[in-house]
Structures are given as C-alpha cells and as structure tokens.
Design a protein around this motif. Structure first.
Motif, mmCIF file in Angstrom:
data_model
loop_
_atom_site.group_PDB
_atom_site.id
_atom_site.type_symbol
_atom_site.label_atom_id
_atom_site.label_comp_id
_atom_site.label_asym_id
_atom_site.label_seq_id
_atom_site.Cartn_x
_atom_site.Cartn_y
_atom_site.Cartn_z
ATOM 1 N N VAL A 39 0.841 -1.187 0.000
ATOM 2 C CA VAL A 39 0.000 0.000 0.000
ATOM 3 C C VAL A 39 0.886 1.251 0.000
ATOM 4 C CG1 VAL A 39 -1.736 1.315 1.296
ATOM 5 C CG2 VAL A 39 -1.873 -1.180 1.196
ATOM 6 N N VAL A 40 0.580 2.190 -0.892
ATOM 7 C CA VAL A 40 1.298 3.455 -1.001
ATOM 8 C C VAL A 40 0.361 4.574 -0.550
ATOM 9 C CG1 VAL A 40 2.511 5.032 -2.549
ATOM 10 C CG2 VAL A 40 2.636 2.565 -2.935
ATOM 11 N N VAL A 41 0.860 5.450 0.322
ATOM 12 C CA VAL A 41 0.077 6.577 0.820
ATOM 13 C C VAL A 41 0.845 7.860 0.547
ATOM 14 C CG1 VAL A 41 -0.948 7.645 2.865
ATOM 15 C CG2 VAL A 41 -0.911 5.145 2.668
ATOM 16 N N ALA A 42 0.188 8.821 -0.093
ATOM 17 C CA ALA A 42 0.760 10.154 -0.314
ATOM 18 C C ALA A 42 -0.109 11.154 0.435
ATOM 19 C CB ALA A 42 0.805 10.493 -1.797
ATOM 20 N N SER A 43 0.522 11.945 1.313
ATOM 21 C CA SER A 43 -0.213 12.916 2.128
ATOM 22 C C SER A 43 0.433 14.284 2.026
ATOM 23 C CB SER A 43 -0.206 12.503 3.602
ATOM 24 O OG SER A 43 -0.846 11.278 3.787
ATOM 25 N N GLU A 44 -0.389 15.285 1.754
ATOM 26 C CA GLU A 44 0.103 16.653 1.768
ATOM 27 C C GLU A 44 0.465 17.022 3.195
ATOM 28 O OE1 GLU A 44 -2.754 19.277 -0.041
ATOM 29 O OE2 GLU A 44 -2.973 17.954 -1.768
ATOM 30 N N GLY A 45 1.414 17.939 3.349
ATOM 31 C CA GLY A 45 1.864 18.356 4.675
ATOM 32 C C GLY A 45 0.742 18.956 5.502
ATOM 33 N N ARG A 46 0.642 18.509 6.732
ATOM 34 C CA ARG A 46 -0.400 19.007 7.636
ATOM 35 C C ARG A 46 -0.222 20.494 7.868
ATOM 36 N NH1 ARG A 46 -1.589 16.023 12.827
ATOM 37 N NH2 ARG A 46 -3.570 16.982 12.403
ATOM 38 N N LEU A 47 -1.324 21.183 7.882
ATOM 39 C CA LEU A 47 -1.400 22.612 8.174
ATOM 40 C C LEU A 47 -0.759 23.497 7.103
ATOM 41 C CD1 LEU A 47 -0.683 22.497 12.011
ATOM 42 C CD2 LEU A 47 -2.889 22.335 10.847
ATOM 43 N N SER A 54 4.730 20.491 1.052
ATOM 44 C CA SER A 54 5.416 19.211 0.959
ATOM 45 C C SER A 54 4.388 18.085 0.897
ATOM 46 C CB SER A 54 6.326 19.007 2.178
ATOM 47 O OG SER A 54 5.537 18.910 3.355
ATOM 48 N N TYR A 55 4.884 16.901 0.540
ATOM 49 C CA TYR A 55 4.055 15.704 0.695
ATOM 50 C C TYR A 55 4.947 14.575 1.180
ATOM 51 C CZ TYR A 55 5.538 13.581 -3.803
ATOM 52 O OH TYR A 55 6.253 13.015 -4.830
ATOM 53 N N SER A 56 4.347 13.676 1.929
ATOM 54 C CA SER A 56 5.081 12.497 2.380
ATOM 55 C C SER A 56 4.571 11.294 1.603
ATOM 56 C CB SER A 56 4.899 12.281 3.884
ATOM 57 O OG SER A 56 3.535 12.070 4.189
ATOM 58 N N LEU A 57 5.472 10.380 1.368
ATOM 59 C CA LEU A 57 5.144 9.140 0.672
ATOM 60 C C LEU A 57 5.510 8.001 1.611
ATOM 61 C CD1 LEU A 57 4.136 8.185 -2.129
ATOM 62 C CD2 LEU A 57 6.529 7.926 -2.766
ATOM 63 N N HIS A 58 4.527 7.170 1.935
ATOM 64 C CA HIS A 58 4.741 6.030 2.834
ATOM 65 C C HIS A 58 4.420 4.744 2.089
ATOM 66 C CE1 HIS A 58 3.745 8.943 6.303
ATOM 67 N NE2 HIS A 58 5.045 8.872 6.119
ATOM 68 N N LEU A 59 5.204 3.719 2.355
ATOM 69 C CA LEU A 59 5.007 2.419 1.734
ATOM 70 C C LEU A 59 4.822 1.389 2.849
ATOM 71 C CD1 LEU A 59 5.031 0.824 -0.942
ATOM 72 C CD2 LEU A 59 7.503 0.584 -0.653
ATOM 73 N N TYR A 60 3.755 0.601 2.722
ATOM 74 C CA TYR A 60 3.424 -0.415 3.716
ATOM 75 C C TYR A 60 3.408 -1.792 3.069
ATOM 76 C CZ TYR A 60 1.962 3.601 6.446
ATOM 77 O OH TYR A 60 1.940 4.793 7.112
ATOM 78 N N ALA A 61 3.925 -2.793 3.781
ATOM 79 C CA ALA A 61 3.981 -4.161 3.262
ATOM 80 C C ALA A 61 2.578 -4.734 3.121
ATOM 81 C CB ALA A 61 4.808 -5.036 4.205
ATOM 82 N N LYS A 62 2.467 -5.690 2.208
ATOM 83 C CA LYS A 62 1.206 -6.418 2.045
ATOM 84 C C LYS A 62 0.904 -7.112 3.369
ATOM 85 C CE LYS A 62 -0.927 -9.905 -0.854
ATOM 86 N NZ LYS A 62 -0.750 -10.817 -1.977
ATOM 87 N N SER A 63 -0.313 -6.935 3.855
ATOM 88 C CA SER A 63 -0.672 -7.537 5.134
ATOM 89 C C SER A 63 -2.167 -7.804 5.167
ATOM 90 C CB SER A 63 -0.258 -6.609 6.288
ATOM 91 O OG SER A 63 -0.944 -5.375 6.188
ATOM 92 N N ASP A 64 -2.671 -8.049 6.326
ATOM 93 C CA ASP A 64 -4.094 -8.278 6.541
ATOM 94 C C ASP A 64 -4.877 -7.069 6.026
ATOM 95 O OD1 ASP A 64 -6.673 -8.548 7.542
ATOM 96 O OD2 ASP A 64 -6.007 -9.283 9.496
ATOM 97 N N PRO A 65 -5.834 -7.245 5.121
ATOM 98 C CA PRO A 65 -6.597 -6.120 4.576
ATOM 99 C C PRO A 65 -7.299 -5.278 5.645
ATOM 100 C CG PRO A 65 -7.040 -8.104 3.309
ATOM 101 C CD PRO A 65 -6.211 -8.518 4.492
ATOM 102 N N ALA A 66 -7.595 -5.865 6.773
ATOM 103 C CA ALA A 66 -8.233 -5.104 7.859
ATOM 104 C C ALA A 66 -7.256 -4.127 8.517
ATOM 105 C CB ALA A 66 -8.803 -6.051 8.906
ATOM 106 N N TYR A 67 -5.955 -4.360 8.327
ATOM 107 C CA TYR A 67 -4.922 -3.506 8.932
ATOM 108 C C TYR A 67 -3.854 -3.161 7.893
ATOM 109 C CZ TYR A 67 -7.203 -5.557 12.958
ATOM 110 O OH TYR A 67 -8.144 -5.979 13.859
ATOM 111 N N PRO A 68 -4.206 -2.385 6.869
ATOM 112 C CA PRO A 68 -3.268 -2.156 5.763
ATOM 113 C C PRO A 68 -2.061 -1.290 6.118
ATOM 114 C CG PRO A 68 -5.234 -0.816 5.500
ATOM 115 C CD PRO A 68 -5.475 -1.723 6.672
#
Length: 155
Positions: A39-47, A54-68
């Motif tokens: 799962v890839v998440v891109a978030s604009e900078g808070r506030l 800015s934006y942050s890019l986070h990468l998460y391993a494949k896991s239980d769909p209930a807890y991505p």
C-alpha cells in the motif's frame, strides 16, 4: 465559576479546531495498492496551504486487509507545488518492476503538473528512491511516456 466556564470554552474550541484539521486531512491523503499488494500513501503536509508545501510518501507491506497500515517499510518527504492528485504504477526505468508515480496538479488553471517517479528496492539501505521528476509539465501530456523519455535521455 467564570474560570470553569472559560476553561470549558477553551477546551471545546480546541477540540473543534483539532477535529476540523483532522477532517481536512482526509482530503489531503490518497492511497493506492501496488501490483505486489503493498500500500502506497501520499499525504500533503499538515497545516500547509493546498497550493504549495510538501508531501510524504509512505510504503506499507502487504498484510491483513483489515490492517493495511501495520507494516511500514519506507517513506520520504518531497516538496510540492499544488495538490497531490494521483498515484500510478508503471515501469519507467526499464527494470520490469512497477515504479511509483505521484502526480501533483498546480493550483490555479490546473494546466500544469509535477510528476515524481520512485522505485522500491527492498535490498537497498534506502528502499524508496526518487528516480526522476518533471516539474511544470503540461497536464495533457502522458506522464509515463514523459518520465520514460527523460530517463532514457539521462543515460
């Protein structure tokens, strides 16, 4: 009595501000799932203003769909000019693996975008790496073709 009323008013106001910021942040985050299931998440900078920051890019391993978002792998922060609009996946560097493409649309006319291409290499000390970026590209152009062309000419 006045102190208690003032304290309650302050707490209520603070909670309203926090909840409005949290609600606004939902509009500033996009997610996508890579073909490998990460799962890839891109978030604009808070506030920050919507038009730049800015934006942050986070990468998460494949896991239980209930807890991505339980298994964080890598992340980074990039400058942004505009609104983070889309995450795509395509092989832009020719290694036959999907790369992560983040498209940011300029505010105003919306006729220009910035595209950033990243690769994921789990064997690297820095697993999420910027491959290339194109700023001020005409929004009507194909970002994947433009990124491939830029990487070819850089070699």
């Amino acid at each position: 009595m006045k102190k208690i009323a003032l304290l309650l008013f302050s707490l209520t106001t603070s909670l309203m501000i926090i909840s409005s910021v949290s609600a606004a942040d939902k509009d500033r985050t996009i997610t996508a799932t890579m073909p490998q299931g990460m799962v890839v998440v891109a978030s604009e900078g808070r506030l920050e203003p919507r038009s730049a920051g800015s934006y942050s890019l986070h990468l998460y391993a494949k896991s239980d769909p209930a807890y991505p978002y339980d298994r964080f792998i890598a992340g980074l922060v990039r400058p942004r000019n505009g609104i983070v609009e889309e995450i795509r996946f395509a092989d832009v560097n020719g290694d036959k693996k999907p790369d992560i493409i983040v498209l940011t649309r300029y505010t105003g006319s919306g006729a220009f975008v910035t595209v950033d291409a990243f690769r994921f290499n789990k064997r690297s000390l820095q697993p999420l790496q910027l491959l290339t970026t194109i700023a001020g590209m005409n929004a009507g152009n194909d970002p994947v073709k433009a990124l491939k062309k830029k990487l070819r000419t850089a070699r």
